[in-house]
Design a protein around this motif. Structure first.
Motif, PDB file in Angstrom:
ATOM      1  N   SER A   4       0.958  12.371   2.151  1.00 53.84           N
ATOM      2  CA  SER A   4       0.087  11.976   3.263  1.00 53.84           C
ATOM      3  C   SER A   4       0.940  11.299   4.338  1.00 53.84           C
ATOM      4  CB  SER A   4      -0.981  10.992   2.755  1.00 53.84           C
ATOM      5  OG  SER A   4      -1.560  10.330   3.857  1.00 53.84           O
ATOM      6  N   PRO A   5       0.703  11.636   5.611  1.00 50.90           N
ATOM      7  CA  PRO A   5       1.507  10.993   6.665  1.00 50.90           C
ATOM      8  C   PRO A   5       1.177   9.499   6.818  1.00 50.90           C
ATOM      9  CG  PRO A   5      -0.166  12.440   7.611  1.00 50.90           C
ATOM     10  CD  PRO A   5      -0.233  12.632   6.135  1.00 50.90           C
ATOM     11  N   ILE A   6      -0.024   9.103   6.374  1.00 44.80           N
ATOM     12  CA  ILE A   6      -0.384   7.675   6.494  1.00 44.80           C
ATOM     13  C   ILE A   6       0.036   7.005   5.184  1.00 44.80           C
ATOM     14  CG2 ILE A   6      -2.272   6.059   6.988  1.00 44.80           C
ATOM     15  CD1 ILE A   6      -3.723   8.662   8.091  1.00 44.80           C
ATOM     16  N   ASN A   7       1.317   6.617   5.131  1.00 41.13           N
ATOM     17  CA  ASN A   7       1.883   6.213   3.847  1.00 41.13           C
ATOM     18  C   ASN A   7       2.414   4.790   3.821  1.00 41.13           C
ATOM     19  OD1 ASN A   7       3.972   6.620   5.526  1.00 41.13           O
ATOM     20  ND2 ASN A   7       5.074   8.088   4.257  1.00 41.13           N
ATOM     21  N   THR A   8       1.972   3.975   4.782  1.00 45.60           N
ATOM     22  CA  THR A   8       2.324   2.547   4.736  1.00 45.60           C
ATOM     23  C   THR A   8       1.099   1.745   5.173  1.00 45.60           C
ATOM     24  OG1 THR A   8       3.000   2.451   7.054  1.00 45.60           O
ATOM     25  CG2 THR A   8       4.743   2.951   5.431  1.00 45.60           C
ATOM     26  N   PHE A   9       1.138   0.446   4.859  1.00 45.11           N
ATOM     27  CA  PHE A   9       0.023  -0.411   5.254  1.00 45.11           C
ATOM     28  C   PHE A   9      -0.084  -0.502   6.782  1.00 45.11           C
ATOM     29  CE2 PHE A   9      -1.862  -4.735   5.834  1.00 45.11           C
ATOM     30  CZ  PHE A   9      -3.145  -4.375   5.468  1.00 45.11           C
ATOM     31  N   TYR A  42       0.838  -1.201   0.000  1.00 39.45           N
ATOM     32  CA  TYR A  42       0.000   0.000   0.000  1.00 39.45           C
ATOM     33  C   TYR A  42       0.880   1.260   0.000  1.00 39.45           C
ATOM     34  CZ  TYR A  42      -3.117   3.653   1.707  1.00 39.45           C
ATOM     35  OH  TYR A  42      -3.799   4.828   1.838  1.00 39.45           O
ATOM     36  N   MET A  43       0.652   2.155  -0.961  1.00 43.95           N
ATOM     37  CA  MET A  43       1.331   3.467  -1.050  1.00 43.95           C
ATOM     38  C   MET A  43       2.790   3.409  -1.501  1.00 43.95           C
ATOM     39  SD  MET A  43      -0.191   6.359  -0.688  1.00 43.95           S
ATOM     40  CE  MET A  43      -1.909   6.730  -0.578  1.00 43.95           C
ATOM     41  N   VAL A  44       3.331   2.214  -1.732  1.00 47.37           N
ATOM     42  CA  VAL A  44       4.749   2.133  -2.103  1.00 47.37           C
ATOM     43  C   VAL A  44       5.016   2.929  -3.389  1.00 47.37           C
ATOM     44  CG1 VAL A  44       6.531   0.551  -2.984  1.00 47.37           C
ATOM     45  CG2 VAL A  44       5.285  -0.004  -0.880  1.00 47.37           C
ATOM     46  N   GLU A  45       4.172   2.756  -4.389  1.00 46.06           N
ATOM     47  CA  GLU A  45       4.375   3.474  -5.659  1.00 46.06           C
ATOM     48  C   GLU A  45       4.194   4.979  -5.478  1.00 46.06           C
ATOM     49  OE1 GLU A  45       5.545   2.282  -8.543  1.00 46.06           O
ATOM     50  OE2 GLU A  45       5.823   0.483  -7.326  1.00 46.06           O
ATOM     51  N   GLU A  46       3.157   5.359  -4.712  1.00 50.43           N
ATOM     52  CA  GLU A  46       2.866   6.781  -4.486  1.00 50.43           C
ATOM     53  C   GLU A  46       4.013   7.443  -3.723  1.00 50.43           C
ATOM     54  OE1 GLU A  46       0.725   4.382  -4.407  1.00 50.43           O
ATOM     55  OE2 GLU A  46      -0.839   5.064  -5.770  1.00 50.43           O
ATOM     56  N   ASN A  47       4.598   6.706  -2.757  1.00 51.83           N
ATOM     57  CA  ASN A  47       5.709   7.285  -1.985  1.00 51.83           C
ATOM     58  C   ASN A  47       6.895   7.608  -2.884  1.00 51.83           C
ATOM     59  OD1 ASN A  47       4.211   7.106   0.349  1.00 51.83           O
ATOM     60  ND2 ASN A  47       5.110   5.151   0.985  1.00 51.83           N
TER      61      ASN A  47
END
Ligand code: SAH
Ligand code: SF4
Ligand code: F3S
Length: 466
Positions: free
Chosen positions: A238-243, A227-232
């Protein structure tokens, strides 16, 4: 990731609603795939109900028939062709509209075959689900066949209406697509690249569900722990950037009692996710950890990016760190080149881990995947024999494994009446085992403590703790 503007589609919903005014039209939908496919169907239902269609379980009564397809294995595809034969009469005799959507429609050779040999009104794909109102409107107004398939990396769609199947448990898609390209699998080709929803949108949806009285949430994605790996990589702020952070946030939403998720990938199982499962009291301690094969050689050709030992070490680590952790898995038998020794490795892992549940599949060749081009395909007979051996090993362990529950007290969300016995209530243990017990209707939707008294292979019997 860009969000798609759906304003125009909401206008099409209104237009179809006007056309349908006073007609009392019904729709029938057949969902043929996984939980992501089910979640898409709930969105299709949401759009249709806004257009004043009402749902029927009888295909014969429906003015609109929808197939939401799956292509992960050959039998899913065959099922659709059988159904399309069946609906021909409904279209010819009653003028029922036939719409076909989902993963299978992202395969060119399938769409060609349907165009040439079958009747339909609308074909839509996984990237055009949100355009269903427009496609349906055009099919009705112009009385011509619409094919609306695009092959894009995919975008994020927010704000579609949704009509959920259940009022206690809900699934929430947190990401779409897959970047892993396991060599047997068609999913990355039909679902596009990985893209995650913004955490705030997910949290809003879960808060809304909690407000509506939902108690259990299942987070969905092809590879939830990326989750969010590509977006990071692209500078997500967003501070909520991992599963792990997402799980921790959802765990704080009051009203939600149980959080499940499928599927994580063993190669991305970082320590923070293990800690989040351990520390978040609402997160189920059942980890679905797809194995696919227990042989390091086969895993390499499958492009799974872990070895037998790494998988077993990960299980061991979780067993040490997460009290009461249990595991379920997916296994494929008969992948090209799988030797007797490779298969024995799979059986070995099954014995060592002691899975609560195993979803077993016979390898199915998928056009366009590397596996399909491999020359060392396994004969059907051997595939079936291996499947039966794996099934026997698993089934022989079920009853023994179930015995550990007897005498234990399990906290269970009461889901409703048992399908097989309407006098009994039913729910699931944290490890997803079905439990039946006597109790009053007003317990439905509540968490209750149940003492397990006996095991019956596929379910457990219990009684409410006084
Ligand atoms: N993304 C998830 C699930 C994908 S599909 C994951 O990686 O776990 C669900 C399961 O279908 C897979 O885990 C795999 O076991 C099975 N599967 C996928 N492609 C298949 C194929 N070609 N033949 C047989 N089983 C397959
Ligand atoms: Fe398919 Fe592998 Fe992606 Fe799962 S992780 S969807 S099995 S390619
Ligand atoms: Fe699911 Fe089948 Fe598509 S498993 S993602 S519906 S191919």
């Amino acid at each position: 990731m860009k969000k798609v503007d759906i304003t125009e589609q909401l206008e099409y919903i209104e237009k179809v609603k006007e056309i349908n005014d006073g007609k009392n039209l019904k729709y029938y939908i057949l969902t043929m795939g996984c939980q992501l496919n089910e979640n898409d169907s709930e969105k299709i239902c949401g759009m249709l109900e806004e257009m004043n269609y009402s749902k029927t379980e009888e295909m014969k009564e429906a003015g609109l028939i929808i197939f939401n397809t799956c292509c992960v294995r050959e039998n899913a595809e065959e099922r659709l062709f059988g159904k399309l034969g069946e609906v021909k009469k409904q279209r010819e005799e009653r003028g029922a509209i036939i719409a076909i959507g989902g993963c299978m429609m992202q395969e060119d050779h399938i769409v060609e075959k349907i165009k040439q040999s079958y009747q339909y009104d609308v074909i839509f794909g996984t990237h055009t689900l949100h355009k269903f109102p427009e496609d349906l409107y055009n099919a009705i107004i112009n009385e011509k066949r619409i094919t609306d398939i695009i092959d894009i990396e995919g975008e994020i769609i927010e704000g579609l209406p949704i009509k959920r199947d259940n009022n206690i448990k809900a699934s929430v898609t947190i990401m779409n697509g897959c970047n892993n390209f396991c060599s047997y699998c068609i999913v990355p080709y039909v679902r596009g690249r990985e893209r995650s929803r913004q955490a705030e949108d997910i949290l809003d949806e879960v808060r809304q569900l909690a407000k509506q009285g939902y108690k259990e949430i299942t987070l969905l994605g092809q590879n939830v722990n990326s989750y969010m790996v590509e977006e990071n990589k692209k500078g997500n702020n967003s501070p909520i950037n991992t599963f792990a952070k997402l799980l921790t946030e959802i765990n704080q939403i009051s009203g939600i009692e149980k959080i499940r998720f499928i599927s994580p990938h063993p190669k991305d199982f970082t320590d923070d996710v293990i800690e989040a499962i351990r520390d978040c009291e609402k997160v189920s301690k059942l980890v679905h950890l797809p194995l696919q094969s227990g042989s390091t050689n086969v895993l390499k050709v499958m492009n799974r990016k872990y070895t037998k030992e790494q998988y077993l070490n990960l299980v061991e680590k979780m067993k040490q760190q997460i009290p009461n952790v249990t595991f379920s898995t997916d296994i494929i038998v008969g992948f090209p080149g799988e030797t007797e020794e490779d298969f024995e490795d799979t059986l070995d892992v099954v014995r060592k881990v002691g899975f609560e549940q195993i979803f077993m599949f016979i390898y199915s060749r998928r056009v366009g995947t590397p596996g399909d081009k491999m020359e060392n395909q396994i004969p059907e007979e051997i595939k079936h024999q291996r499947f039966d051996r794996l099934k026997k090993l698993y089934e022989d362990s079920v009853s023994e494994n179930n015995k550990k529950y007897i005498g234990r007290t399990e906290e269970i969300l009461v889901e409703g009446y048992s399908k097989n016995n309407e006098n009994l209530l039913t729910g699931r243990t944290d490890s997803n085992k079905v439990v039946v017990f006597e109790g009053k209707k007003d317990l439905i939707g509540k968490m209750v403590n149940i003492k397990i008294i006996s095991e019956h292979m596929w379910y457990l019997k219990g009684e409410i703790c006084k």
